[in-house]
Design an enzyme around this catalytic site. Structure first.
Site, PDB file in Angstrom:
ATOM      1  N   ASP A 139     -29.310  -1.643 -50.473  1.00  0.00           N
ATOM      2  CA  ASP A 139     -28.540  -0.476 -50.030  1.00  0.00           C
ATOM      3  C   ASP A 139     -27.718  -0.036 -51.237  1.00  0.00           C
ATOM      4  O   ASP A 139     -26.714  -0.665 -51.588  1.00  0.00           O
ATOM      5  CB  ASP A 139     -27.637  -0.886 -48.849  1.00  0.00           C
ATOM      6  CG  ASP A 139     -26.821   0.287 -48.319  1.00  0.00           C
ATOM      7  OD1 ASP A 139     -26.636   1.269 -49.054  1.00  0.00           O
ATOM      8  OD2 ASP A 139     -26.346   0.196 -47.168  1.00  0.00           O
TER       9      ASP A 139
ATOM     10  N   TYR B 147     -22.360  -3.989 -44.689  1.00  0.00           N
ATOM     11  CA  TYR B 147     -21.812  -2.826 -43.991  1.00  0.00           C
ATOM     12  C   TYR B 147     -21.939  -3.106 -42.492  1.00  0.00           C
ATOM     13  O   TYR B 147     -23.047  -3.309 -41.992  1.00  0.00           O
ATOM     14  CB  TYR B 147     -22.583  -1.562 -44.399  1.00  0.00           C
ATOM     15  CG  TYR B 147     -22.213  -0.348 -43.581  1.00  0.00           C
ATOM     16  CD1 TYR B 147     -20.927   0.155 -43.603  1.00  0.00           C
ATOM     17  CD2 TYR B 147     -23.152   0.270 -42.765  1.00  0.00           C
ATOM     18  CE1 TYR B 147     -20.582   1.255 -42.839  1.00  0.00           C
ATOM     19  CE2 TYR B 147     -22.814   1.373 -42.001  1.00  0.00           C
ATOM     20  CZ  TYR B 147     -21.532   1.857 -42.034  1.00  0.00           C
ATOM     21  OH  TYR B 147     -21.190   2.939 -41.268  1.00  0.00           O
TER      22      TYR B 147
ATOM     23  N   ARG C 109     -40.677  18.911 -38.524  1.00  0.00           N
ATOM     24  CA  ARG C 109     -40.437  17.467 -38.347  1.00  0.00           C
ATOM     25  C   ARG C 109     -41.273  16.688 -39.348  1.00  0.00           C
ATOM     26  O   ARG C 109     -40.856  15.663 -39.879  1.00  0.00           O
ATOM     27  CB  ARG C 109     -40.729  17.000 -36.912  1.00  0.00           C
ATOM     28  CG  ARG C 109     -40.614  15.477 -36.780  1.00  0.00           C
ATOM     29  CD  ARG C 109     -40.457  14.953 -35.347  1.00  0.00           C
ATOM     30  NE  ARG C 109     -41.209  15.691 -34.372  1.00  0.00           N
ATOM     31  CZ  ARG C 109     -42.552  15.675 -34.243  1.00  0.00           C
ATOM     32  NH1 ARG C 109     -43.278  14.933 -35.056  1.00  0.00           N
ATOM     33  NH2 ARG C 109     -43.136  16.393 -33.313  1.00  0.00           N
TER      34      ARG C 109
ATOM     35  N   LYS D 114     -22.653   9.865 -48.615  1.00  0.00           N
ATOM     36  CA  LYS D 114     -21.531   9.464 -49.455  1.00  0.00           C
ATOM     37  C   LYS D 114     -21.575  10.202 -50.799  1.00  0.00           C
ATOM     38  O   LYS D 114     -21.272  11.369 -50.860  1.00  0.00           O
ATOM     39  CB  LYS D 114     -21.534   7.940 -49.613  1.00  0.00           C
ATOM     40  CG  LYS D 114     -21.735   7.181 -48.278  1.00  0.00           C
ATOM     41  CD  LYS D 114     -20.586   7.339 -47.309  1.00  0.00           C
ATOM     42  CE  LYS D 114     -20.874   6.828 -45.900  1.00  0.00           C
ATOM     43  NZ  LYS D 114     -21.375   5.478 -45.783  1.00  0.00           N
TER      44      LYS D 114
HETATM   45  C1  LIG Z   1     -21.995   4.751 -44.748  1.00  0.00           C
HETATM   46  C2  LIG Z   1     -22.897   3.647 -45.093  1.00  0.00           C
HETATM   47  C3  LIG Z   1     -24.085   3.418 -44.368  1.00  0.00           C
HETATM   48  C4  LIG Z   1     -24.451   4.226 -43.141  1.00  0.00           C
HETATM   49  O1  LIG Z   1     -24.776   5.546 -43.451  1.00  0.00           O
HETATM   50  P1  LIG Z   1     -24.545   6.802 -42.459  1.00  0.00           P
HETATM   51  O2  LIG Z   1     -24.945   7.955 -43.297  1.00  0.00           O
HETATM   52  O3  LIG Z   1     -23.097   6.788 -42.050  1.00  0.00           O
HETATM   53  O4  LIG Z   1     -25.441   6.590 -41.275  1.00  0.00           O
HETATM   54  C5  LIG Z   1     -24.914   2.395 -44.778  1.00  0.00           C
HETATM   55  N1  LIG Z   1     -24.604   1.616 -45.839  1.00  0.00           N
HETATM   56  C6  LIG Z   1     -23.481   1.796 -46.553  1.00  0.00           C
HETATM   57  C7  LIG Z   1     -23.200   0.904 -47.726  1.00  0.00           C
HETATM   58  C8  LIG Z   1     -22.592   2.811 -46.215  1.00  0.00           C
HETATM   59  O5  LIG Z   1     -21.461   2.985 -46.932  1.00  0.00           O
END
Ligand SMILES: *Cc1c(COP(=O)(O)O)cnc(C)c1O
Length: 380
Positions: free
Chosen positions: A175, A103, A51, A200
């Site tokens: 982000d 988002y 962890r 992603k």
């Molecule tokens: C998918 C996404 C998230 C969230 O991420 P997860 O891995 O699904 O928890 C946050 N910001 C953006 C821009 C995203 O496309």
């Protein structure tokens, strides 16, 4: 261990790692949750318990920090866990600015989890610096950005927002899931914190969930995020880290190829009579195209959205007529996806009903364009 030991003892001891000194070329997967302590009480590489840290996570965190030009990175079990860690590092009574087309799950997180803990938030059009200035209050501690934004592909001028935030003694977080550090490195523009859903493009194959927080400086806030990671325990499994590290090896190739195809598709769709509008920062018609060129000199990303001439029903029907674009949420994988965004975000979402969000994959761009041409033919 000797053959004299009993069966159960032999079963455990005979399967221990006896190849510690082997030197595999590719990174092995370390599933062990615990590490052997040296006679003096120390641990090699400070690995003690998974962890807190493990080799697969360490390699991934060092890699992401390097690629984003940050001092340090912390990985989490999802993008949302990474986002939460940043908000958790703030104090009750702090105010944050969020993009008005953020988002949608991050907005839900703030509303449902952090507002009850006295974090205040306002939604702002982050492509409008005056709107940001007007919305900033004496207790504003963080400006949260997505550029390009999701799903309207609005662009924020990072340099301008950072200059303003510095004067306000306010942090800027980006982000950076959509452009990835292949196309935009916010820390080079002075941004303090970069967050990723590595689910992603980093992973790139739609088969692993994880996230990361990168900090420009190894400072008190970095220390705090490190403690939130270790104590809240929302950490990625070693196999998740192994998959993301593997994805990183081909990240630049994938993002550049997907970006080229997205640019071609955007240009095709823009001239099509059945399409009302294409949101893509690589088009001259995009309202912040000049800023996008400054921040994204190597391309404008593989995400775009279109407003279809017609209503929500017609947009949804169109998405179902596509053959090469799978109707599914998420993005950044090798396969092209299309999504009717409003029906995922819910009735309250500001996303137009006729908007389709497109994640361009690694299929041949000529096939992808033909697929849209064929699906749109029935509409005109
Ligand atoms: C998918 C996404 C998230 C969230 O991420 P997860 O891995 O699904 O928890 C946050 N910001 C953006 C821009 C995203 O496309």
């Amino acid at each position: 261990m000797t053959p004299k030991h009993h069966f159960s003892t032999l079963a455990i001891k005979s399967t221990e790692n006896t190849f510690e000194e082997a030197r595999p070329v590719s990174m092995p997967l370390y599933l062990s949750t615990t590490y052997v302590r040296n006679p003096d009480g120390s641990y090699n590489h400070d690995f003690l318990y998974s962890r807190a840290d493990d080799p697969n996570r360490k390699v991934l965190e060092n890699s992401i920090a390097l690629l984003e030009k940050g001092a340090v990175a912390y990985c989490f079990a999802s993008g949302m866990a990474a986002v939460s860690a940043v908000f958790q590092s703030l104090r009750p009574g702090d105010h944050i600015l969020l993009p008005d087309d953020i988002y949608f799950n991050i907005y839900a997180l703030v509303k449902e989890v952090f507002e009850p803990w006295q974090l205040e938030a306002s939604l702002v059009d982050m492509s409008d610096l005056d709107a940001i200035k007007t919305a900033t209050k004496s207790n504003t501690r963080l400006i949260w950005l997505e550029t390009p934004s999701n799903p309207q592909l609005k662009i924020t001028d990072l340099e301008a927002v950072v200059a303003f935030a510095k004067k306000q003694n306010c942090l800027v977080a980006v982000d950076n899931t959509w452009p990835t550090p292949v196309l935009t490195r916010p820390i080079e523009w002075g941004v303090d914190i970069v967050v990723h859903s590595t689910t992603k493009y980093f992973g790139g194959h739609s088969d692993v969930l994880s996230g990361a927080v990168v900090l420009k400086e190894q400072n008190e806030r970095a220390e705090r995020i490190a403690r939130i990671q270790a104590l809240s325990g929302g950490v990625p499994a070693p196999f998740d880290c192994w998959l993301i590290s593997r994805g990183i090896q081909t990240l630049a190739l994938r993002v550049k190829a997907q970006t080229q195809s997205a640019q071609q598709l955007a240009e095709f769709l823009e001239q099509h009579p059945a399409i009302e509008q294409v949101n893509y920062p690589g088009l001259d018609s995009h309202p912040q195209h000049a800023i996008a060129k400054k921040q994204m000199p190597d391309g404008f990303g593989a995400m775009l959205s279109v407003l279809v001439k017609g209503d929500a029903k017609q947009a949804m029907a169109l998405s179902n007529r596509l053959e090469l674009f799978t109707t599914a949420t998420s993005l950044g994988g090798v396969e092209s996806l299309v999504e009717h965004r409003k029906s995922v975000e819910g009735e309250d979402s500001p996303t137009p009903g006729n908007l389709l969000r497109i994640s361009v994959g690694l299929e041949d761009a000529r096939d992808l364009i033909l697929d849209w041409e064929r699906a749109l033919a029935d509409l005109v």
